[in-house]
Every structure is written in C-alpha cells, then in structure tokens.
Design a protein around this motif. Structure first.
Motif, PDB file in Angstrom:
ATOM      1  N   GLU A 268      -4.190  -7.542  -1.025  1.00  0.00           N
ATOM      2  CA  GLU A 268      -5.310  -6.653  -1.338  1.00  0.00           C
ATOM      3  C   GLU A 268      -6.580  -7.068  -0.611  1.00  0.00           C
ATOM      4  OE1 GLU A 268      -7.736  -4.934  -5.249  1.00  0.00           O
ATOM      5  OE2 GLU A 268      -5.898  -6.106  -5.506  1.00  0.00           O
ATOM      6  N   ASP A 269      -6.853  -8.389  -0.541  1.00  0.00           N
ATOM      7  CA  ASP A 269      -8.083  -8.876   0.084  1.00  0.00           C
ATOM      8  C   ASP A 269      -8.129  -8.593   1.586  1.00  0.00           C
ATOM      9  OD1 ASP A 269      -7.586 -10.104  -2.383  1.00  0.00           O
ATOM     10  OD2 ASP A 269      -8.898 -11.767  -1.926  1.00  0.00           O
ATOM     11  N   LYS A 270      -6.978  -8.327   2.177  1.00  0.00           N
ATOM     12  CA  LYS A 270      -6.960  -7.977   3.600  1.00  0.00           C
ATOM     13  C   LYS A 270      -7.435  -6.545   3.839  1.00  0.00           C
ATOM     14  CE  LYS A 270      -4.956 -11.737   5.460  1.00  0.00           C
ATOM     15  NZ  LYS A 270      -5.472 -12.497   6.617  1.00  0.00           N
ATOM     16  N   GLY A 271      -7.675  -5.802   2.759  1.00  0.00           N
ATOM     17  CA  GLY A 271      -8.181  -4.442   2.891  1.00  0.00           C
ATOM     18  C   GLY A 271      -7.108  -3.381   2.970  1.00  0.00           C
ATOM     19  N   THR A 272      -5.885  -3.744   2.616  1.00  0.00           N
ATOM     20  CA  THR A 272      -4.765  -2.811   2.734  1.00  0.00           C
ATOM     21  C   THR A 272      -4.996  -1.529   1.948  1.00  0.00           C
ATOM     22  OG1 THR A 272      -3.326  -4.775   2.834  1.00  0.00           O
ATOM     23  CG2 THR A 272      -2.256  -2.631   2.565  1.00  0.00           C
ATOM     24  N   LEU A 273      -5.367  -1.659   0.688  1.00  0.00           N
ATOM     25  CA  LEU A 273      -5.549  -0.474  -0.161  1.00  0.00           C
ATOM     26  C   LEU A 273      -6.796   0.314   0.236  1.00  0.00           C
ATOM     27  CD1 LEU A 273      -4.557  -1.959  -3.642  1.00  0.00           C
ATOM     28  CD2 LEU A 273      -3.129  -0.734  -1.980  1.00  0.00           C
ATOM     29  N   VAL A 274      -7.812  -0.378   0.749  1.00  0.00           N
ATOM     30  CA  VAL A 274      -9.013   0.311   1.241  1.00  0.00           C
ATOM     31  C   VAL A 274      -8.657   1.186   2.435  1.00  0.00           C
ATOM     32  CG1 VAL A 274     -11.287  -0.009   2.301  1.00  0.00           C
ATOM     33  CG2 VAL A 274     -10.597  -1.454   0.383  1.00  0.00           C
ATOM     34  N   LEU A 275      -7.807   0.675   3.317  1.00  0.00           N
ATOM     35  CA  LEU A 275      -7.377   1.467   4.469  1.00  0.00           C
ATOM     36  C   LEU A 275      -6.567   2.674   4.025  1.00  0.00           C
ATOM     37  CD1 LEU A 275      -7.081   1.986   7.469  1.00  0.00           C
ATOM     38  CD2 LEU A 275      -5.156   0.375   7.505  1.00  0.00           C
ATOM     39  N   ILE A 276      -5.678   2.484   3.076  1.00  0.00           N
ATOM     40  CA  ILE A 276      -4.894   3.613   2.573  1.00  0.00           C
ATOM     41  C   ILE A 276      -5.805   4.672   1.963  1.00  0.00           C
ATOM     42  CG2 ILE A 276      -3.201   4.290   0.825  1.00  0.00           C
ATOM     43  CD1 ILE A 276      -1.792   1.605   1.308  1.00  0.00           C
ATOM     44  N   ASP A 277      -6.798   4.228   1.223  1.00  0.00           N
ATOM     45  CA  ASP A 277      -7.749   5.159   0.608  1.00  0.00           C
ATOM     46  C   ASP A 277      -8.518   5.923   1.681  1.00  0.00           C
ATOM     47  OD1 ASP A 277      -9.040   6.334  -1.639  1.00  0.00           O
ATOM     48  OD2 ASP A 277     -10.751   4.995  -1.373  1.00  0.00           O
ATOM     49  N   ALA A 278      -8.959   5.212   2.732  1.00  0.00           N
ATOM     50  CA  ALA A 278      -9.674   5.873   3.835  1.00  0.00           C
ATOM     51  C   ALA A 278      -8.778   6.892   4.527  1.00  0.00           C
ATOM     52  CB  ALA A 278     -10.163   4.825   4.834  1.00  0.00           C
ATOM     53  N   ALA A 279      -7.509   6.524   4.727  1.00  0.00           N
ATOM     54  CA  ALA A 279      -6.568   7.450   5.367  1.00  0.00           C
ATOM     55  C   ALA A 279      -6.403   8.716   4.539  1.00  0.00           C
ATOM     56  CB  ALA A 279      -5.226   6.757   5.568  1.00  0.00           C
ATOM     57  N   LYS A 280      -6.319   8.568   3.238  1.00  0.00           N
ATOM     58  CA  LYS A 280      -6.159   9.737   2.370  1.00  0.00           C
ATOM     59  C   LYS A 280      -7.393  10.642   2.421  1.00  0.00           C
ATOM     60  CE  LYS A 280      -2.784   7.678  -0.795  1.00  0.00           C
ATOM     61  NZ  LYS A 280      -1.687   8.608  -0.446  1.00  0.00           N
ATOM     62  N   LYS A 281      -8.560  10.057   2.589  1.00  0.00           N
ATOM     63  CA  LYS A 281      -9.780  10.856   2.696  1.00  0.00           C
ATOM     64  C   LYS A 281      -9.816  11.660   3.992  1.00  0.00           C
ATOM     65  CE  LYS A 281     -12.525   7.890  -0.323  1.00  0.00           C
ATOM     66  NZ  LYS A 281     -13.609   6.907  -0.466  1.00  0.00           N
ATOM     67  N   LEU A 282      -9.067  11.209   4.986  1.00  0.00           N
ATOM     68  CA  LEU A 282      -9.017  11.920   6.267  1.00  0.00           C
ATOM     69  C   LEU A 282      -7.789  12.826   6.387  1.00  0.00           C
ATOM     70  CD1 LEU A 282      -9.945   8.891   8.577  1.00  0.00           C
ATOM     71  CD2 LEU A 282     -11.455  10.789   7.963  1.00  0.00           C
ATOM     72  N   GLU A 283      -6.942  12.809   5.397  1.00  0.00           N
ATOM     73  CA  GLU A 283      -5.633  13.454   5.503  1.00  0.00           C
ATOM     74  C   GLU A 283      -5.718  14.954   5.722  1.00  0.00           C
ATOM     75  OE1 GLU A 283      -1.295  13.478   3.227  1.00  0.00           O
ATOM     76  OE2 GLU A 283      -3.050  12.566   2.263  1.00  0.00           O
ATOM     77  N   ALA A 284      -6.598  15.615   5.006  1.00  0.00           N
ATOM     78  CA  ALA A 284      -6.673  17.077   5.112  1.00  0.00           C
ATOM     79  C   ALA A 284      -6.987  17.519   6.541  1.00  0.00           C
ATOM     80  CB  ALA A 284      -7.726  17.613   4.147  1.00  0.00           C
ATOM     81  N   GLU A 285      -7.791  16.734   7.231  1.00  0.00           N
ATOM     82  CA  GLU A 285      -8.215  17.086   8.590  1.00  0.00           C
ATOM     83  C   GLU A 285      -7.253  16.589   9.666  1.00  0.00           C
ATOM     84  OE1 GLU A 285     -12.186  16.692  11.481  1.00  0.00           O
ATOM     85  OE2 GLU A 285     -12.187  15.830   9.450  1.00  0.00           O
ATOM     86  N   TYR A 286      -6.580  15.469   9.396  1.00  0.00           N
ATOM     87  CA  TYR A 286      -5.871  14.814  10.491  1.00  0.00           C
ATOM     88  C   TYR A 286      -4.358  14.665  10.316  1.00  0.00           C
ATOM     89  CZ  TYR A 286     -10.444  13.588  12.335  1.00  0.00           C
ATOM     90  OH  TYR A 286     -11.714  13.647  12.840  1.00  0.00           O
ATOM     91  N   LYS A 287      -3.800  15.062   9.191  1.00  0.00           N
ATOM     92  CA  LYS A 287      -2.354  14.937   9.048  1.00  0.00           C
ATOM     93  C   LYS A 287      -1.666  15.794  10.107  1.00  0.00           C
ATOM     94  CE  LYS A 287       1.417  14.816   5.734  1.00  0.00           C
ATOM     95  NZ  LYS A 287       1.821  14.935   4.311  1.00  0.00           N
ATOM     96  N   GLY A 288      -0.704  15.208  10.786  1.00  0.00           N
ATOM     97  CA  GLY A 288      -0.045  15.880  11.899  1.00  0.00           C
ATOM     98  C   GLY A 288      -0.684  15.568  13.234  1.00  0.00           C
ATOM     99  N   LYS A 289      -1.893  14.949  13.190  1.00  0.00           N
ATOM    100  CA  LYS A 289      -2.595  14.577  14.415  1.00  0.00           C
ATOM    101  C   LYS A 289      -2.772  13.062  14.526  1.00  0.00           C
ATOM    102  CE  LYS A 289      -5.391  18.805  14.116  1.00  0.00           C
ATOM    103  NZ  LYS A 289      -6.784  19.338  13.983  1.00  0.00           N
ATOM    104  N   VAL A 290      -2.789  12.409  13.377  1.00  0.00           N
ATOM    105  CA  VAL A 290      -3.031  10.966  13.318  1.00  0.00           C
ATOM    106  C   VAL A 290      -1.949  10.324  12.463  1.00  0.00           C
ATOM    107  CG1 VAL A 290      -4.634   9.176  12.514  1.00  0.00           C
ATOM    108  CG2 VAL A 290      -5.536  11.259  13.585  1.00  0.00           C
ATOM    109  N   ARG A 291      -1.603   9.082  12.788  1.00  0.00           N
ATOM    110  CA  ARG A 291      -0.656   8.336  11.970  1.00  0.00           C
ATOM    111  C   ARG A 291      -1.226   6.929  11.715  1.00  0.00           C
ATOM    112  NH1 ARG A 291       5.044   8.971  14.015  1.00  0.00           N
ATOM    113  NH2 ARG A 291       4.879  10.827  12.685  1.00  0.00           N
TER     114      ARG A 291
END
Length: 386
Positions: free
Chosen positions: A205-228
């Motif tokens: 958790e301290d490595k920021g893993t869940l923070v990155l997942i949360d950030a990815a989900k915030k971008l999902e509506a705009e970038y799913k299918g364009k970013v991985r």
C-alpha cells in the motif's frame, strides 16, 4: 592474500538486482567476495557470477523474537569463525543485527548501506519506541573508526547525523544502486496501440498501488480503450502488503492489469509510455524509477523521501503530493494527452539518468569506501570458506 569481503543482504534476488555489479567489481579488484543472504532459489546465479554464497536464516519482514535472535546468532558465529576483513551490510535489518555481530566478533572494518528505511520510519512510525530503539542500537554499533555508511538520499543521511549515529566523515553517497546504461539504453516509445502507464514495485500500500488504481478509475470514462495501466510486481509479506484477492477485485484485467512478478521488466518498460510511481514508502532511491528514466520514459512520482531525488518537476516528469489520486490523475492526463511533452520529458529523463545513475559511478564509490575502511583491518588468521 585477498581481503575477505562479506556482503550481507536479506535475500539473494535483491543482491542480484541491486548489488551484483558491485560484488563482481570487488572480486575483480582483488577481494574474496562472499554473499550472505537467504537462498530463495536464485543463489546459484550469484555463484555463476564467480562469487561465494552462504544461506542466511532471516525473516525479512518478521518481528518474532526467536527468529531475530537466530539471525543475530548466526551472523555472530559466522563472523567469529570466518574472520572476514570487511563486512558490508545492506538494508536496515541486516545493519541492525549485522552491526551487533560485528562488534561482538571483533570485526574492525564495516560498511552499512541505507537503501530505504521503510515502514518503521514513515510518518506514522517515526518517533515510535521501536524506531527510537533501532537508532540507539545503530549509534552504539556505528559511531566508531573503521565504519562507513553509504546513503542514497539526503533525508536518510540527515537522520543518521542528527541522531548522532555517525559523523560527517563516515558518510558516503550514491544516487541509488545505479543502472547499466548499455543494457537500459534509450528506446523510443511505441507509436502504435494503447498508451501504457506502468508501475513496477512490490504490491504494498505504501508504494502507492491503491492510489494509482484510484487515479486510473478517475480517468476510466475518458480513456478506457485508449490507455492501459500495468501493475508489475509480486505480493509481499510487508505488514502493509496488498492481498491477491484485493488486487483481483480492483483490476479488471483489461484497462487495469496486475501482471504479478515478472522477469521481463525491461521489455515491459520499453513497451510503455509513462512510469507512475506514487510511493510514500521510505525509499532509498527507487530503482524501478531510474530504470524507466534510463530508457527514456517520463515519471510521475511523489514529493517523498527518495522519490523526490528522481524527478525535476516539469523537466523529466511531474512531482505530486503523496496519497493524492486527483493530483496523480491530473499529471497522468497531461502526459497522455501530449505526445510531444511526453517525448521531450522522456529525452530529459534519459539525460538525467546518464548524469546521475550510471552504475560505474556507484561501483567507484563502493571500491573507495572498501579501500577507506581497509585501513582499520586488524591482522588476523584468515579462514577460507569451503
């Protein structure tokens, strides 16, 4: 006769990934090098490189008193019986027990390498009874002639100096563990397919893993299918380790992929466009970041110990506050949307890596340190390991 150098590391894989070039260079410079580490199944690779090995009984993340006494006792007996000329201790736990063992066994030349102080010295635990006790022990074992400490960031150095563990003249410095710039050569980003954001670290958790997942989900509506988003790293026994069930529940296997432990990290980096490393773990200097920079990838990381030494904000990436998924999402969006900015920062990242992180410079510092502490070696009868 060759001077006997013992390098003590928690686990064999860490030596292979972070210290092997140093061990080989020491051997080539005339040292008889033995690596003391837990054999996780890859110690044979160390021996194949021409170095000796000894299996170390250690629980790298455990706090069981019996296990800790066993580790201390093993190191003391080993040092007393084999009489190494120099002992090099890598990492906090080996520094703690190894330095006590050195004092008890009469070892006169000792080197410690601070490669991150981890959970015990993070915001939550700094100043705790445990952390204060560790500093007191290190003060007793390190504040003497014949001892030097190699640091990877100024925060750790300042802590050791302010805690009176060592004096300024006992300090040496390297920018991380270094990188072979020939193997990690500058590679243009892929021009076709999805934009790939990679994160390489243990799943903690301290490595920021869940923070990155949360950030990815915030971008999902705009970038799913364009970013991985690629999460590359294995599970860990760290108290803040993330479970496999949690990772599988949060990663859909398409937009956000957890790849587990991989041995082809270099190829994955070359197939990616951006490195995200939102850690607030008390890093030394994260090698995964300098590997990404060496091949020419911009980095988004945090203004936290170790991480802040890898990025000049706006030059080779972005530096954001720790634990801030909104700031991470915003920084990633800037790089995703602007190929020219991404590529410019990538070129700057390569230049930064060439200037700061060349393994040759790291090797030079280590050999200089070994030479310096060698002045304090006590003549004794040397026993050769079989």
């Amino acid at each position: 006769m060759r001077k006997k150098l013992f390098i003590v590391v928690n686990q064999d894989w860490f030596f292979l990934s972070h210290r092997l070039p140093v061990g080989i260079a020491a051997r080539n410079s005339g040292y008889d090098v033995t690596v003391i580490s837990e054999d996780t199944g890859v110690s044979y690779k160390i021996r194949d490189a021409g170095l000796k090995t000894v299996n170390l009984p250690i629980n790298k993340a455990g706090t069981n008193v019996r296990d800790e006494i066993r580790t201390l006792s093993f190191l003391y007996r080993l040092f007393r019986n084999e009489k190494p000329d120099i002992v090099h201790l890598v990492g906090l736990k080996t520094m703690l027990w190894g330095s006590i063992a050195c004092r008890l066994a009469g070892i006169k030349a000792m080197v410690s390498a601070v490669c991150g102080l981890g959970v015990l010295f993070d915001e939550k635990h700094a100043g705790s009874l445990m952390s204060r006790s560790i500093l007191k022990v290190l003060r007793l074992t390190h504040c003497r002639k014949g001892t030097m400490v190699i640091f990877q960031n100024n925060d750790d150095k300042s802590l050791f100096l302010s805690s009176k563990i060592i004096k300024e003249e006992q300090c040496a410095f390297t920018n991380g563990s270094g990188i072979d710039l020939k193997n990690y050569d500058c590679t243009p980003e892929p021009f076709a397919g999805l934009i790939k954001v990679i994160f390489t670290a243990r799943m903690v958790e301290d490595k920021g893993t869940l923070v990155l997942i949360d950030a990815a989900k915030k971008l999902e509506a705009e970038y799913k299918g364009k970013v991985r988003f690629l999460l590359c790293g294995g599970l860990d026994t760290n108290p803040n380790g993330i479970t496999e069930d949690m990772l599988k529940s949060k990663c859909d296997g398409e937009y956000i992929q957890w790849l587990g432990h991989r041995t082809d990290v270099l190829e994955l980096l070359k197939q990616s466009h951006i490195m995200a490393f939102p850690s607030w773990y008390r890093e030394g200097l994260p090698k995964s970041v300098i590997e990404a920079e060496a091949i020419g990838r911009p980095v988004v990381t945090t203004d936290s110990v170790g991480c802040r030494d890898t990025v000049i904000d706006g030059y080779n990436g972005f530096m954001i506050p720790a634990k801030d998924s909104d700031a991470l999402a915003s920084a990633l969006k800037k790089l995703i949307d602007a190929p020219e900015l991404r590529q410019t920062m990538g070129r700057n990242a390569r230049e930064f890596a060439v200037d700061k992180f060349d393994i040759k410079d790291v090797i030079t510092v280590h050999l200089q340190v070994y030479n310096e502490v060698s002045k304090f070696i006590r003549p004794n009868y040397r026993v050769t390991l079989k």
